[in-house]
Design a protein around this motif. Structure first.
Motif, short mmCIF file in Angstrom:
data_model
loop_
_atom_site.label_atom_id
_atom_site.label_comp_id
_atom_site.label_asym_id
_atom_site.label_seq_id
_atom_site.Cartn_x
_atom_site.Cartn_y
_atom_site.Cartn_z
N THR A 1 0.66 17.58 0.40
CA THR A 1 2.12 17.74 0.45
C THR A 1 2.77 16.80 -0.56
O THR A 1 3.56 15.92 -0.20
N TYR A 2 2.47 17.03 -1.83
CA TYR A 2 3.02 16.17 -2.88
C TYR A 2 4.54 16.17 -2.86
O TYR A 2 5.17 15.15 -3.18
N TYR A 3 5.14 17.29 -2.52
CA TYR A 3 6.60 17.42 -2.57
C TYR A 3 7.31 16.48 -1.60
O TYR A 3 8.51 16.22 -1.74
N LYS A 4 6.58 15.94 -0.63
CA LYS A 4 7.18 15.00 0.32
C LYS A 4 7.15 13.55 -0.17
O LYS A 4 7.59 12.65 0.53
N ARG A 5 6.64 13.32 -1.36
CA ARG A 5 6.44 11.95 -1.83
C ARG A 5 7.57 11.43 -2.71
O ARG A 5 7.53 10.29 -3.13
N TYR A 6 8.56 12.27 -3.00
CA TYR A 6 9.67 11.82 -3.83
C TYR A 6 10.97 12.44 -3.34
O TYR A 6 11.00 13.57 -2.84
N PRO A 7 12.08 11.70 -3.45
CA PRO A 7 13.37 12.23 -3.03
C PRO A 7 13.91 13.23 -4.05
O PRO A 7 13.43 13.31 -5.19
N ASP A 8 14.91 13.99 -3.65
CA ASP A 8 15.48 15.01 -4.53
C ASP A 8 15.97 14.41 -5.84
O ASP A 8 15.87 15.03 -6.91
N ALA A 9 16.50 13.21 -5.77
CA ALA A 9 17.04 12.57 -6.97
C ALA A 9 15.98 12.28 -8.02
O ALA A 9 16.29 12.08 -9.19
N GLN A 10 14.71 12.26 -7.60
CA GLN A 10 13.61 11.97 -8.51
C GLN A 10 12.80 13.22 -8.86
O GLN A 10 11.69 13.12 -9.38
N ARG A 11 13.37 14.41 -8.62
CA ARG A 11 12.69 15.65 -8.98
C ARG A 11 13.00 15.97 -10.43
O ARG A 11 13.93 16.72 -10.76
N HIS B 1 0.86 -1.18 0.00
CA HIS B 1 0.00 0.00 0.00
C HIS B 1 0.90 1.23 0.00
O HIS B 1 1.47 1.61 1.02
N LEU B 2 1.03 1.85 -1.16
CA LEU B 2 1.97 2.95 -1.34
C LEU B 2 1.45 4.27 -0.78
O LEU B 2 0.24 4.50 -0.69
N MET B 3 2.39 5.16 -0.48
CA MET B 3 2.05 6.55 -0.19
C MET B 3 1.74 7.29 -1.48
O MET B 3 0.94 8.21 -1.52
N GLY B 4 2.40 6.89 -2.56
CA GLY B 4 2.08 7.35 -3.90
C GLY B 4 2.08 8.86 -4.08
O GLY B 4 3.09 9.53 -3.88
N SER B 5 0.93 9.39 -4.44
CA SER B 5 0.78 10.82 -4.74
C SER B 5 -0.11 11.52 -3.73
O SER B 5 -0.84 12.46 -4.06
N HIS B 6 -0.05 11.05 -2.48
CA HIS B 6 -0.93 11.60 -1.45
C HIS B 6 -0.67 13.10 -1.27
O HIS B 6 0.45 13.53 -1.07
N GLY B 7 -1.73 13.89 -1.35
CA GLY B 7 -1.64 15.33 -1.19
C GLY B 7 -2.12 15.77 0.17
O GLY B 7 -2.56 14.95 0.99
#
Length: 563
Positions: free
Chosen positions: A391-401, A383-389
Motif C-alpha cells: 500500500t505505497y499510496y498510504k505512505r505520503y500525504p496528498d500534498a506530496q503526490r 525507524h520510518l514507515m518509508g516505502s513499505h508496500g
C-alpha cells in the motif's frame, strides 16, 4: 418417506482417487508458477530433450503422491488437506502476484508481520483468488464422502503401493533425465524453493527448529567496556539522528543517479553526502534491522545469536550515550528492547494517521521535548514507515503526490507499470522530505550540540522487474533492486571540525567506494566517540577520512617508499 428418497445417495469416492486428484491439482494449479519458470529456463537453453520437458509435471505429481499418502488416514485426511489447500492458495497468490519465495527467511518475516501490515496485503483480487483456488476446493473436499480401506492391514498395503509405485516411476524418469534435472537444479537453485507446499512447510519447520533449538541460549551482553572518549577541543556534546529507512531502493533515488526528481529536498542541503554503492544485510526488515545493529557481518550473521544478544543501542547506552528509539514501522526486531522507545500510535496523531498508518512527518512531533537539555551525547534512532508496500499510496500525504497518476490500491500487480512507479517514487520523494526536515531540526540545535545525521534503508524493493514484486527474496538469488540501498550523511560544520573530517575525502569515498550494513555498527560508534573492543576502525566510514588517519597513512606511505 424413506431418507433415500429425500436425499440422493452419494457414492463414496476411494481415497486413492482423491489423492491422485489432489496431486494433479497441486501440480497444475499451485505449482503452475514453478512449471512456468522451468519452461522459461528450458526456452533459454534453446536445445533440450522434449521428453525431459514433458516429464516435469509428472515428476511433481508423482512426488506429491509420495508425500501426500502418509496423511491419507481416516480422521487425518480431510483436516490435513483442507488446511493445506487453503494455506497453499495464500502462498500461491503471493508467489504468482509478487514473486515471493517462501523460504525460512520469508516465513520469519510472515510470522513477525503485525496485524495492520498483514491486512494491507488483502484486497478483492486476493479474496477472489483465495476463494477460487483455496476455499471452494476445500469445501468440495469437506462434502465429498470418502471410502477408506475396510481393515488396517488393507490400508497399510494400499498405502505401501501408493508410495512404492510413484517411487519406481520417479526412479525410471531419473534413469532417463537425471543429468538434465541435476544440471537445471544446480544452476537454478531457486526452483527448489518454489514448490508448493514444500517451500512454506520446510521454511516453517526450519524457523521453528531454529527458534526452539536456540530457546535456551543464554542472553549475551556486549560492549560493557564501552565508554565515551572526549576530545580536548570539543566544547559541545554530539547529537546524532540515525534514520532507518524502510523498503527504499537506490535505483529510485535521484541522489543515486535516478532520472526523476525524487531527492528535491536533500539536494538543496549543503554538505549532504549520498553513498552510491551500499548493500543491505538482508531483503526483509526482520533480517536487516537486527543485522545492521549487530557486530556480526553479513557473511557470518546468525539471526538467533543476534536475537539472544544486545545490540548497538545497548552498547551506546553502556557508554553513557543517551539513546531513544522512535518507531513508525513494524517494531525494532529486538534491537531497542532494552532502551527507551516510543512507538508511534495512530490514535495519538489522528491528523498524520488518517489512513490507518502514520506519515513519517509524525517523527518530528514532540521532538524538541525529546532532545535532552543536558550537555550529554545523545542519539535518536528513527525507524520510518518509508516505502513499505504494497500500500505505497498510504505512505505520503496528498500534498506530496508529485508523480501522477498513482496507484491507490494494494493489488499493485493490477496497476500499470507507470502508476506503480509513480506511487513508489512518491514514497521515496516523501522520505527525502522527512530526512530534510530532520536535518533542519538538527540545524536548530547547533548552538547546543555538534550534530550529525545518517540515513540508510533496511532493504530495497522489486517493482515488477523480472516478474518480482515487493521484497524478501532469498539473498543469494535476490535482484539488485532488493539489496542496493540508499545511504546519506550530513554533518554540521562544528561536528565535521571536531572529528577533523576531510569533506573531499568523504565525498570521494561515497562516490567510488563500496559499503554495506556491515559498516553501520562501527561508523555509529565512531560518530558518537564511543570506544569499545567491538569497534573496528576499518569499518568506520568517517575514520577513513579523518585528518589524523589520513596523515598517519601518508606518513606510513612515505616511510615505505624511503625503505
Amino acid at each position: 418417506m424413506p431418507r433415500s428418497r429425500l436425499l440422493p445417495i452419494r457414492k463414496p469416492i476411494d481415497y486413492r482417487v482423491i489423492l491422485v486428484v489432489l496431486a494433479v491439482y497441486f501440480t497444475l494449479v499451485f505449482n503452475s508458477g514453478i512449471l512456468g519458470h522451468f519452461y522459461d529456463i528450458l526456452g533459454q537453453l534453446g536445445d533440450y530433450d522434449r521428453g525431459f520437458a514433458i516429464s516435469a509435471p509428472f515428476v511433481l505429481i508423482l512426488a506429491a503422491l509420495v508425500v501426500f499418502t502418509p496423511f491419507s488416514f481416516r480422521y487425518l485426511f480431510k483436516p490435513f488437506f483442507v488446511s493445506l489447500i487453503m494455506l497453499s492458495a495464500l502462498a500461491h497468490y503471493g508467489m504468482v502476484k509478487y514473486g515471493i519465495v517462501f523460504d525460512r527467511g520469508m516465513m520469519e518475516n510472515v510470522i513477525e508481520t503485525n496485524q495492520l501490515e498483514a491486512f494491507s496485503y488483502f484486497n478483492l483480487t486476493a479474496a477472489l483468488w483465495f476463494v477460487a483456488t483455496g476455499l471452494l476446493p476445500a469445501l468440495i473436499l469437506i462434502v465429498v464422502p470418502v471410502r477408506y480401506p475396510e481393515t488396517i492391514l488393507h490400508g497399510v498395503g494400499q498405502r505401501f503401493v501408493m508410495i512404492a509405485v510413484p517411487l519406481v516411476m520417479l526412479g525410471g524418469i531419473a534413469g532417463f533425465y537425471f543429468k538434465d534435472y541435476a544440471s537445471v537444479g544446480r544452476n537454478h537453485k531457486v526452483l527448489g524453493k518454489e514448490i508448493i507446499p514444500s517451500n512454506f512447510i520446510t521454511g516453517t519447520i526450519q524457523l521453528i527448529k531454529r527458534r526452539y533449538l536456540y530457546a535456551d541460549m543464554p542472553f549475551r551482553k556486549i560492549g560493557e567496556d564501552a565508554h565515551i572518549v572526549a576530545k580536548a577541543h570539543e566544547d559541545k556534546p554530539t547529537l546524532m539522528f540515525l534514520v532507518i529507512g524502510e523498503t527504499a531502493r537506490a535505483q529510485s533515488v535521484a541522489a543515486n543517479g535516478y532520472g526523476r526528481a525524487t531527492s528535491p529536498f536533500t539536494s538543496k542541503i549543503d554538505g549532504l553526502v549520498a553513498f552510491q554503492n551500499v548493500q543491505s544485510c538482508g531483503t526483509a526488515t526482520a533480517v536487516s534491522v537486527p543485522c545492521m545493529f549487530s557486530p556480526m557481518d553479513h557473511a557470518v550473521y546468525d539471526g538467533e545469536a543476534a536475537r539472544h544478544s544486545e545490540s548497538l543501542m545497548d552498547v551506546l547506552s553502556h557508554a553513557g550515550v543517551r539513546v531513544l528509539w522512535k518507531d513508525n514501522d513494524e517494531g525494532c526486531k529486538g534491537v531497542c528492547d532494552r532502551v527507551p522507545t516510543i512507538e508511534i500510535s495512530p490514535k495519538d496523531f489522528p491528523e498524520e494517521c488518517a489512513l490507518g498508518t502514520c506519515f513519517d512527518e509524525v517523527m518530528l512531533r514532540q521532538l524538541d521535548q525529546q532532545v535532552s537539555d543536558k550537555a550529554e551525547n545523545q542519539l535518536i534512532a528513527f525507524h520510518l514507515m518509508g516505502s513499505h508496500g504494497p500500500t505505497y499510496y498510504k505512505r505520503y500525504p496528498d500534498a506530496q503526490r508529485a508523480f501522477a497518476p498513482d496507484c491507490p490500491r494494494s493489488d499493485i500487480e493490477n496497476c500499470s507499470t507507470q502508476e506503480l512507479v509513480n506511487t513508489y517514487d512518491n514514497t521515496i520523494r516523501y522520505t527525502d522530505y522527512v530526512v530534510a526536515q530532520l536535518i533542519a531540526k538538527l540545524k536548530s540545535y547547533q548552538d547546543r550540540y555538534n550534530t550529525v545525521l545518517l540515513y540508510v534503508s533496511d532493504h530495497g524493493e522489486s517493482l515488477g522487474e523480472g516478474g518480482l514484486y515487493l521484497h524478501g527474496a532469498p539473498y543469494m538469488f535476490a535482484p539488485d533492486e532488493q539489496t542496493h540501498v540508499p545511504m546519506m550523511m550530513w554533518m554540521s560544520e562544528d561536528y565535521q571540525a571536531s572529528r577533523e573530517i576531510e569533506g573531499d575525502c568523504l565525498s570521494s569515498a561515497a562516490r567510488d567506494a563500496a559499503f554495506s550494513h556491515d559498516n553501520l555498527f562501527s561508523t555509529v560508534l565512531g560518530a558518537m566517540h564511543v570506544s569499545t573492543g567491538l569497534y573496528q576502525q576499518k569499518k568506520d566510514i568517517l575514520a577513513s577520512c579523518s585528518k589524523p588517519v589520513l596523515e598517519a597513512a601518508l606518513d606510513m606511505s612515505g616511510t615505505l617508499q624511503r625503505n
